[in-house]
Design a protein around this motif. Structure first.
Motif, PDB file in Angstrom:
ATOM      1  N   GLY A 144       9.769  -0.587 -15.075  1.00  0.00           N
ATOM      2  CA  GLY A 144       9.521  -0.646 -13.502  1.00  0.00           C
ATOM      3  C   GLY A 144       8.156  -0.769 -12.935  1.00  0.00           C
ATOM      4  N   ARG A 145       7.582  -1.805 -13.663  1.00  0.00           N
ATOM      5  CA  ARG A 145       6.110  -2.148 -13.132  1.00  0.00           C
ATOM      6  C   ARG A 145       6.171  -2.356 -11.676  1.00  0.00           C
ATOM      7  N   MET A 146       7.108  -3.218 -11.236  1.00  0.00           N
ATOM      8  CA  MET A 146       7.056  -3.501  -9.757  1.00  0.00           C
ATOM      9  C   MET A 146       7.101  -2.160  -8.858  1.00  0.00           C
ATOM     10  N   ASN A 147       7.549  -1.135  -9.416  1.00  0.00           N
ATOM     11  CA  ASN A 147       7.432   0.045  -8.499  1.00  0.00           C
ATOM     12  C   ASN A 147       6.206   0.426  -7.998  1.00  0.00           C
ATOM     13  N   LEU A 148       5.128  -0.242  -8.713  1.00  0.00           N
ATOM     14  CA  LEU A 148       3.970   0.151  -8.161  1.00  0.00           C
ATOM     15  C   LEU A 148       3.784  -0.361  -6.865  1.00  0.00           C
ATOM     16  N   LEU A 149       4.267  -1.205  -6.192  1.00  0.00           N
ATOM     17  CA  LEU A 149       4.240  -1.854  -5.021  1.00  0.00           C
ATOM     18  C   LEU A 149       4.357  -0.691  -4.021  1.00  0.00           C
ATOM     19  N   ASP A 150       5.457   0.242  -4.284  1.00  0.00           N
ATOM     20  CA  ASP A 150       5.861   1.302  -3.472  1.00  0.00           C
ATOM     21  C   ASP A 150       4.893   2.515  -3.473  1.00  0.00           C
ATOM     22  N   PHE A 151       4.142   2.640  -4.388  1.00  0.00           N
ATOM     23  CA  PHE A 151       3.415   3.748  -4.689  1.00  0.00           C
ATOM     24  C   PHE A 151       2.153   3.799  -3.461  1.00  0.00           C
ATOM     25  N   GLU A 152       1.711   2.537  -3.404  1.00  0.00           N
ATOM     26  CA  GLU A 152       0.463   2.395  -2.313  1.00  0.00           C
ATOM     27  C   GLU A 152       0.819   1.180  -1.419  1.00  0.00           C
ATOM     28  N   PRO A 153       1.638   1.706  -0.298  1.00  0.00           N
ATOM     29  CA  PRO A 153       2.058   0.619   0.426  1.00  0.00           C
ATOM     30  C   PRO A 153       0.904  -0.063   1.424  1.00  0.00           C
ATOM     31  N   THR A 154      -0.236   0.461   1.423  1.00  0.00           N
ATOM     32  CA  THR A 154      -1.186  -0.149   2.240  1.00  0.00           C
ATOM     33  C   THR A 154      -2.278  -0.863   1.382  1.00  0.00           C
ATOM     34  N   GLN A 155      -2.074  -1.045  -0.049  1.00  0.00           N
ATOM     35  CA  GLN A 155      -2.922  -1.600  -0.997  1.00  0.00           C
ATOM     36  C   GLN A 155      -2.838  -3.208  -0.474  1.00  0.00           C
ATOM     37  N   ASP A 156      -4.073  -3.801  -0.794  1.00  0.00           N
ATOM     38  CA  ASP A 156      -4.084  -5.142  -0.457  1.00  0.00           C
ATOM     39  C   ASP A 156      -3.903  -5.891  -1.876  1.00  0.00           C
ATOM     40  N   LYS A 157      -3.899  -7.331  -1.618  1.00  0.00           N
ATOM     41  CA  LYS A 157      -3.357  -8.164  -2.871  1.00  0.00           C
ATOM     42  C   LYS A 157      -4.306  -8.124  -4.021  1.00  0.00           C
ATOM     43  N   ILE A 158      -5.623  -7.741  -3.818  1.00  0.00           N
ATOM     44  CA  ILE A 158      -6.546  -7.551  -5.039  1.00  0.00           C
ATOM     45  C   ILE A 158      -6.162  -6.294  -5.858  1.00  0.00           C
ATOM     46  N   GLN A 159      -6.052  -5.294  -4.972  1.00  0.00           N
ATOM     47  CA  GLN A 159      -5.763  -3.796  -5.397  1.00  0.00           C
ATOM     48  C   GLN A 159      -4.566  -3.965  -6.291  1.00  0.00           C
ATOM     49  N   PHE A 160      -3.414  -4.727  -5.727  1.00  0.00           N
ATOM     50  CA  PHE A 160      -2.084  -4.849  -6.599  1.00  0.00           C
ATOM     51  C   PHE A 160      -2.438  -5.763  -7.636  1.00  0.00           C
ATOM     52  N   LYS A 161      -3.266  -6.710  -7.605  1.00  0.00           N
ATOM     53  CA  LYS A 161      -3.241  -7.679  -8.975  1.00  0.00           C
ATOM     54  C   LYS A 161      -4.019  -6.713 -10.012  1.00  0.00           C
ATOM     55  N   SER A 162      -5.131  -5.826  -9.592  1.00  0.00           N
ATOM     56  CA  SER A 162      -5.781  -5.200 -10.640  1.00  0.00           C
ATOM     57  C   SER A 162      -4.828  -4.200 -11.219  1.00  0.00           C
ATOM     58  N   MET A 163      -4.037  -3.626 -10.480  1.00  0.00           N
ATOM     59  CA  MET A 163      -3.170  -2.582 -10.767  1.00  0.00           C
ATOM     60  C   MET A 163      -1.900  -3.076 -11.747  1.00  0.00           C
ATOM     61  N   GLY A 209       5.832  10.698 -30.497  1.00  0.00           N
ATOM     62  CA  GLY A 209       5.979   9.811 -29.600  1.00  0.00           C
ATOM     63  C   GLY A 209       5.839  10.411 -28.105  1.00  0.00           C
ATOM     64  N   THR A 210       5.709   9.461 -27.255  1.00  0.00           N
ATOM     65  CA  THR A 210       5.537  10.001 -25.963  1.00  0.00           C
ATOM     66  C   THR A 210       6.453   9.414 -24.976  1.00  0.00           C
ATOM     67  N   ILE A 211       6.822  10.016 -23.850  1.00  0.00           N
ATOM     68  CA  ILE A 211       7.580   9.467 -22.821  1.00  0.00           C
ATOM     69  C   ILE A 211       6.998   9.921 -21.481  1.00  0.00           C
ATOM     70  N   ALA A 212       6.535   9.166 -20.477  1.00  0.00           N
ATOM     71  CA  ALA A 212       5.895   9.472 -19.491  1.00  0.00           C
ATOM     72  C   ALA A 212       6.235   8.640 -18.170  1.00  0.00           C
ATOM     73  N   LEU A 213       5.878   9.520 -16.822  1.00  0.00           N
ATOM     74  CA  LEU A 213       6.289   8.863 -15.566  1.00  0.00           C
ATOM     75  C   LEU A 213       5.059   8.811 -14.809  1.00  0.00           C
ATOM     76  N   LEU A 214       4.771   7.667 -14.379  1.00  0.00           N
ATOM     77  CA  LEU A 214       3.556   7.318 -13.404  1.00  0.00           C
ATOM     78  C   LEU A 214       4.025   7.161 -12.197  1.00  0.00           C
ATOM     79  N   GLY A 215       3.623   7.985 -11.188  1.00  0.00           N
ATOM     80  CA  GLY A 215       4.183   7.911  -9.818  1.00  0.00           C
ATOM     81  C   GLY A 215       3.261   8.464  -8.906  1.00  0.00           C
ATOM     82  N   PRO A 216       3.568   8.436  -7.444  1.00  0.00           N
ATOM     83  CA  PRO A 216       2.644   8.961  -6.471  1.00  0.00           C
ATOM     84  C   PRO A 216       2.211  10.459  -6.679  1.00  0.00           C
TER      85      PRO A 216
END
Length: 348
Positions: free
Chosen positions: A234-253, A305-312
């Motif tokens: 779910g890498r692309m789910n990052l788009l939903d976490f920060e809806p106001t982020q600009d292209k530079i922020q998203f590329k960095s993320m 081992g590790t399983i993790a969730l990164l979200g808002p």
């Protein structure tokens, strides 16, 4: 510490806000069961705001949690919610199919957890240090290229195409394979790593006039085994976490999420089975508005081992806590069964 009523108000505000995404006012809290006047509730919210646990929005009289508020909630007020049976079945069904190697299980776990939550899931398999090298082959493709196949006793299979250094003839491959099999097969990967830098160079000098390029070739082949394999769902789910982020922020993320070393550092070892890090605790400015729920598991004789969730940061913590806790247990059972089958097969 907060009073019982202040704790109830903070808990209800966080639970409501993480569900609706809307600021919470006194009327909503009264409807949720806070049995005091709206004036008393507003006074308590003001006190929580003064302690930096709540933030008053400019658009209404309602409050939203601060990062400090989330931290207090997680440490003192969080009560995990039991995972619904439907989701339990989805997890068991996804992990119940046949897998050819360990990495497939680890990758599947990240994919499934991400799909269940719409967040980004991270999965890191059992420790590489306890694996042993069981097979090494080099198959020629042409006069300059080979496929190197490396297998460990834990079911890890690595295969990759390499270009031979110009000073190595294809007929010399058998000598190289024999050296690896004689000196390294059956050894732990830590021993393999050490001998590639000590004994193997001296051994190669006995067979080759120059070892230029050969040691680099071996190192490139085996380095993949020493990398901690972290899988991301779910890498692309990052788009939903920060809806106001600009292209530079998203590329960095997105670049950050594709960096195995950075992600491995994000998943820090911890004695507790479940660990939650919020905002600045993640140690990366890109993640200051996010939270990570990390579940750890251990398999006797095979590491951790590790399983993790990164979200808002406004994720529903009670539900996600319960889900990660269940998932780490189910994943541990699946991997333990897989290792047991491997051990049984090797004995027979």
């Amino acid at each position: 510490m907060l009073t019982e009523r202040q704790g109830d108000i903070l808990r209800l505000i966080i639970q409501n806000y993480t569900t609706t995404g809307q600021p919470v006012g006194s009327k909503t809290l009264m409807e949720a069961g806070v049995t005091v006047s709206s004036a008393t509730i507003r006074n308590e919210m003001k006190l929580l705001e003064e302690r930096d646990l709540l933030v008053k929005t400019h658009s209404s009289s309602g409050r939203v949690p601060s990062m400090k508020g989330y931290r207090y909630y997680v440490d003192h007020l969080l009560q995990p919610i039991e995972v619904e049976q439907q989701e339990v079945q989805k997890i068991r069904q996804a992990l119940g199919k046949e897998f050819r190697e360990i990495n497939e299980i680890i990758q599947q776990s990240a994919t499934v957890l991400s799909s269940l939550t719409s967040y980004t899931a991270l999965s890191l398999g059992p420790d590489v240090n306890e694996r042993r090298l069981t097979s090494f082959k080099m198959v020629p493709l042409n006069h300059r290229q080979i496929v190197a196949i490396i297998v460990t006793d834990k079911g890890n299979v690595e295969s990759q195409v390499f270009t031979l250094p110009k000073n190595i003839r294809s007929e010399e491959l058998d000598v190289m394979v024999r050296i690896i099999n004689d000196r390294l097969v059956g050894e732990s990967l830590i021993t393999v790593y050490h001998r590639l830098r000590t004994e193997i160079p001296m051994t190669l000098h006995k067979y080759f006039q120059t070892t230029e390029g050969i040691l680099d070739l071996f190192e490139n082949m085996f380095n993949q085994l020493f990398e901690e394999r972290i899988y991301v769902g779910g890498r692309m789910n990052l788009l939903d976490f920060e809806p106001t982020q600009d292209k530079i922020q998203f590329k960095s993320m997105y670049s950050f999420m594709k960096n195995p070393e950075a992600l491995t550092q994000l998943l820090t070892p911890n004695d507790s089975l479940i660990q939650i890090k919020i905002g600045d605790e993640l140690g990366n400015e890109l993640l200051q508005n996010m939270s990570l729920i990390q579940g750890s598991y251990s398999i006797k004789g095979h590491g951790h081992g590790t399983i993790a969730l990164l979200g808002p940061s406004n994720m529903p913590y009670s539900k996600m806590f319960g889900l990660v806790d269940l998932f780490r247990q189910e994943l541990s059972v699946k991997l333990a069964d897989y290792y047991r089958e491997l051990d049984t097969g090797s004995e027979s």
